[in-house]
Scaffold this motif. Sequence first.
Motif, mmCIF file in Angstrom:
data_model
loop_
_atom_site.group_PDB
_atom_site.id
_atom_site.type_symbol
_atom_site.label_atom_id
_atom_site.label_comp_id
_atom_site.label_asym_id
_atom_site.label_seq_id
_atom_site.Cartn_x
_atom_site.Cartn_y
_atom_site.Cartn_z
ATOM 1 N N SER A 120 3.303 -52.094 -35.855
ATOM 2 C CA SER A 120 2.162 -52.840 -36.157
ATOM 3 C C SER A 120 2.230 -54.266 -36.111
ATOM 4 C CB SER A 120 1.622 -52.543 -37.900
ATOM 5 O OG SER A 120 2.445 -52.802 -38.390
ATOM 6 N N LEU A 121 3.891 -54.656 -36.126
ATOM 7 C CA LEU A 121 4.234 -55.823 -35.880
ATOM 8 C C LEU A 121 4.220 -56.420 -34.212
ATOM 9 C CD1 LEU A 121 5.086 -58.746 -37.006
ATOM 10 C CD2 LEU A 121 7.363 -57.615 -36.911
ATOM 11 N N HIS A 122 4.811 -55.261 -33.755
ATOM 12 C CA HIS A 122 4.920 -55.367 -32.366
ATOM 13 C C HIS A 122 3.688 -55.561 -31.662
ATOM 14 C CE1 HIS A 122 6.895 -54.463 -28.553
ATOM 15 N NE2 HIS A 122 5.999 -53.781 -28.049
ATOM 16 N N ILE A 123 2.675 -54.607 -31.972
ATOM 17 C CA ILE A 123 1.408 -54.664 -31.155
ATOM 18 C C ILE A 123 0.783 -55.980 -31.547
ATOM 19 C CG2 ILE A 123 -0.961 -53.731 -31.190
ATOM 20 C CD1 ILE A 123 0.640 -50.876 -31.780
ATOM 21 N N GLY A 124 0.824 -56.683 -32.546
ATOM 22 C CA GLY A 124 0.311 -57.834 -32.894
ATOM 23 C C GLY A 124 1.041 -59.017 -32.108
ATOM 24 N N LEU A 125 2.208 -58.950 -32.020
ATOM 25 C CA LEU A 125 3.063 -59.756 -31.084
ATOM 26 C C LEU A 125 2.639 -59.984 -29.546
ATOM 27 C CD1 LEU A 125 6.618 -59.570 -32.940
ATOM 28 C CD2 LEU A 125 5.020 -61.550 -33.144
ATOM 29 N N ALA A 126 2.686 -58.364 -29.294
ATOM 30 C CA ALA A 126 2.371 -58.343 -27.807
ATOM 31 C C ALA A 126 1.137 -58.994 -27.440
ATOM 32 C CB ALA A 126 2.235 -56.739 -27.671
ATOM 33 N N ARG A 127 0.145 -58.816 -28.322
ATOM 34 C CA ARG A 127 -1.408 -59.410 -28.246
ATOM 35 C C ARG A 127 -1.328 -60.892 -27.865
ATOM 36 N NH1 ARG A 127 -4.360 -55.533 -32.158
ATOM 37 N NH2 ARG A 127 -4.921 -53.922 -30.951
ATOM 38 N N GLN A 128 -0.440 -61.756 -29.149
ATOM 39 C CA GLN A 128 -0.374 -63.012 -28.990
ATOM 40 C C GLN A 128 0.281 -63.339 -27.696
ATOM 41 O OE1 GLN A 128 2.034 -64.336 -32.234
ATOM 42 N NE2 GLN A 128 0.490 -63.458 -33.566
ATOM 43 N N GLN A 129 1.334 -62.601 -27.204
ATOM 44 C CA GLN A 129 1.835 -62.904 -25.814
ATOM 45 C C GLN A 129 0.976 -63.083 -24.601
ATOM 46 O OE1 GLN A 129 5.339 -60.704 -24.885
ATOM 47 N NE2 GLN A 129 6.680 -62.190 -25.976
ATOM 48 N N GLN A 130 0.080 -61.835 -24.660
ATOM 49 C CA GLN A 130 -0.986 -61.805 -23.618
ATOM 50 C C GLN A 130 -2.070 -63.023 -23.679
ATOM 51 O OE1 GLN A 130 -2.534 -57.922 -24.310
ATOM 52 N NE2 GLN A 130 -0.500 -56.792 -23.128
ATOM 53 N N ALA A 131 -2.307 -63.481 -24.967
ATOM 54 C CA ALA A 131 -3.281 -64.526 -25.134
ATOM 55 C C ALA A 131 -2.740 -65.877 -24.730
ATOM 56 C CB ALA A 131 -3.714 -64.551 -26.674
ATOM 57 N N ALA A 132 -1.359 -65.994 -24.841
ATOM 58 C CA ALA A 132 -0.831 -67.241 -24.558
ATOM 59 C C ALA A 132 -0.738 -67.505 -23.041
ATOM 60 C CB ALA A 132 0.721 -67.381 -24.963
#
Length: 88
Positions: A76-88
Amino acid sequence: MFILKGIEQLEKAITKAKKIRPRVEFDHFGRYRVSGSKGYYTVICRKDERGYKTVACTCKGAERGLACYHAAAALSLHIGLARQQQAA
Ligand SMILES: [Zn+2]
């Protein structure tokens, strides 16, 4: 270690994680430490060479290929971080 094909296979583990609320510590992207009954377990989320999302945990359940609640909590943490990376 198990291959993550969909969120459905994690449903039970997510329910358990919500109940137990383990501590998830960020180590680096894709690597987390999750508290369990016998101390901390290391969860590694990565994509293998074929593009499969694999999740490995150092607990006994994951050794047998089960989706454990440590993995669910870390994901759940990893998916949130991955989304942030894609958005950046
Ligand atoms: Zn585990």
